[in-house]
Write a protein that holds these residues in place. Structure first.
Motif, PDB file in Angstrom:
ATOM      1  N   ARG A  51       0.858  -1.179   0.000  1.00  0.00           N
ATOM      2  CA  ARG A  51       0.000   0.000   0.000  1.00  0.00           C
ATOM      3  C   ARG A  51       0.894   1.227   0.000  1.00  0.00           C
ATOM      4  O   ARG A  51       2.109   1.129   0.155  1.00  0.00           O
ATOM      5  N   ASP A 237      -2.008  11.071  -2.278  1.00  0.00           N
ATOM      6  CA  ASP A 237      -2.444   9.974  -3.144  1.00  0.00           C
ATOM      7  C   ASP A 237      -2.852  10.474  -4.524  1.00  0.00           C
ATOM      8  O   ASP A 237      -2.697   9.759  -5.509  1.00  0.00           O
ATOM      9  N   LYS A 248      -4.492  10.414   3.068  1.00  0.00           N
ATOM     10  CA  LYS A 248      -5.151   9.568   4.073  1.00  0.00           C
ATOM     11  C   LYS A 248      -6.142  10.356   4.929  1.00  0.00           C
ATOM     12  O   LYS A 248      -5.864  11.489   5.313  1.00  0.00           O
TER      13      LYS A 248
HETATM   14  O1  MRU Z   1      -4.472   3.412   2.102  1.00  0.00           O
HETATM   15  P1  MRU Z   1      -2.984   3.477   1.932  1.00  0.00           P
HETATM   16  O2  MRU Z   1      -2.213   2.973   3.095  1.00  0.00           O
HETATM   17  O3  MRU Z   1      -2.525   2.917   0.605  1.00  0.00           O
HETATM   18  O4  MRU Z   1      -2.782   5.050   1.889  1.00  0.00           O
HETATM   19  C1  MRU Z   1      -1.754   5.654   1.274  1.00  0.00           C
HETATM   20  C2  MRU Z   1      -0.961   6.359   2.245  1.00  0.00           C
HETATM   21  O5  MRU Z   1      -0.079   5.770   2.828  1.00  0.00           O
HETATM   22  C3  MRU Z   1      -1.176   7.760   2.547  1.00  0.00           C
HETATM   23  O6  MRU Z   1      -2.283   8.374   2.104  1.00  0.00           O
HETATM   24  C4  MRU Z   1       0.100   8.495   2.284  1.00  0.00           C
HETATM   25  O7  MRU Z   1       0.149   9.612   3.076  1.00  0.00           O
HETATM   26  C5  MRU Z   1       0.335   8.812   0.832  1.00  0.00           C
HETATM   27  S1  MRU Z   1       1.033   7.490  -0.021  1.00  0.00           S
HETATM   28  C6  MRU Z   1       2.645   8.004  -0.332  1.00  0.00           C
END
Ligand code: MRU
Length: 361
Positions: A51, A237, A248
């Protein structure tokens, strides 16, 4: 990054197989998962074995390469396109996944000869992964210039090397400055419901020897009020053309707090996270995840067994949006692999106009 004296990447290519650190078991166990087909790699992305925007992008690129390698010459394009559809459907928010699929698919189709297409797809997927690691190092160098000795930095979720091929985004400047000998202190939010901060960021920072502590998500406001946060750095993201940023769930809350307390709020992300086709945050698809992530917690019991226990009453329900959108107006600067970028339409457009192999078209 080094774990117990050995160099690791979060995801890598191994002779047609995709190797992944099994992130759901960290920090309690370090295991490697091998995905031999594109379907297995896609499932690993969907199940969050891997992830983090960068890492799922790299895994998605490798999955397209796996599909190209096994596609018959007679049905080459149709088979690769079927795989692309499956991979795009795994997780909706992180733009890197879509950038990687587009990049590797385009390479596979550059020639009309399937044999050349297979080779080109593997080369493109490996180049995408390498670029991702290099982008992390570049963000580290760019972001470290913003840091000063003894700064106390708040970060959210996990945007470290586990979320990329290497280095990370939000944590990269911290690693870079720490390696250069700068004293820093990091506050990592636990990041309910999946606890990427408690399980991954805390572990990464420990491995790297960066002084830090975990805080409950709900403690952030009090820390700002006490004046112990000097800067916030988070990952992303997907970033829309106007700078609105999906990250997140809980990021928006921290951005509002940072503005209220006049603390700089930085978003670190490579070009592959920017989505010029999304005019603003309303166009970013936000993943809704299973309510069980809120209703249960998982971890290790005192006897070493991994356990999942229910928090809420048997008939309770929960709403579980995985990401929120922070408006561009709350973002001080973007820390990118191409330098520091203002959160304005024109600065982002100028940055994306500079040639790069990673930008999805
Ligand atoms: O749901 P995830 O764990 O795949 O979420 C992504 C993340 O880890 C975060 O949103 C993060 O801050 C950005 S990904 C580099």
């Amino acid at each position: 990054m080094r774990i117990q004296g050995q160099d690791y990447r979060a995801v890598w290519w191994d002779n047609g197989a995709v190797q992944l650190i099994e992130q759901r078991l960290l920090p309690h166990r370090l295991e490697i998962v091998t995905c031999r087909t594109y379907q297995e790699t896609a499932q690993a992305i969907k199940d969050m074995v891997v992830r983090g925007a960068g890492a799922i992008g790299v895994a998605a690129g490798f999955a397209i390469a796996q599909a190209a390698l096994t596609a018959s010459s007679a049905n080459f394009r149709a088979s690769v396109d079927d795989a692309a559809r499956l991979i795009r459907a795994t997780r909706p928010t992180a733009h890197d996944l879509f950038a990687a699929v587009a990049h590797v698919r385009e390479a596979a189709f550059a020639s009309t000869d399937p044999a050349q297409g297979r080779e080109a797809a593997v080369r493109a997927a490996m180049a995408f992964a390498d670029e991702n690691g290099k982008a992390g190092e570049a963000m580290g160098r760019v972001g470290a210039a913003l840091l000063r000795p003894n700064m106390r930095i708040l970060t959210h979720c996990n945007a470290g090397w586990l979320a990329f091929a290497d280095w990370g985004s939000a944590l990269a400047p911290i690693y870079y400055a720490h390696r250069a000998g700068m004293a820093l202190f990091v506050y990592a939010t636990e990041t309910r419901p999946r606890s990427q901060g408690a399980k991954l960021t805390d572990w990464e920072l420990s491995q790297a020897g960066v002084p830090h502590t975990l805080i409950a998500d709900t403690a952030a406001g009090s820390l700002f009020q006490r004046g112990v946060i000097d800067a916030v750095i988070v990952g992303a993201d997907r970033i829309a053309a106007n700078g609105d940023t999906a990250n997140k769930i809980g990021t928006y809350t921290l951005a509002v707090l940072a503005q209220r307390h006049r603390v700089p709020f930085y978003v670190a992300a490579p070009r592959s996270t920017f989505d010029p086709a999304a005019p603003d945050g309303h166009a970013i698809p936000i993943e809704t995840r299973n309510e069980d992530e809120v209703l249960y917690v998982s971890g290790v019991a005192d006897d070493g067994t991994l356990r999942r226990v229910r928090l809420a009453a048997p008939n309770s329900h929960a709403e579980n949006p995985a990401f929120d959108v922070t408006p561009a107006s709350l973002i001080t600067r973007f820390v990118t692999d191409g330098g520091l970028i203002d959160s304005t339409v024109s600065a982002i457009a100028a940055f994306l106009d500079r040639p790069t192999p990673l930008v999805a078209r």
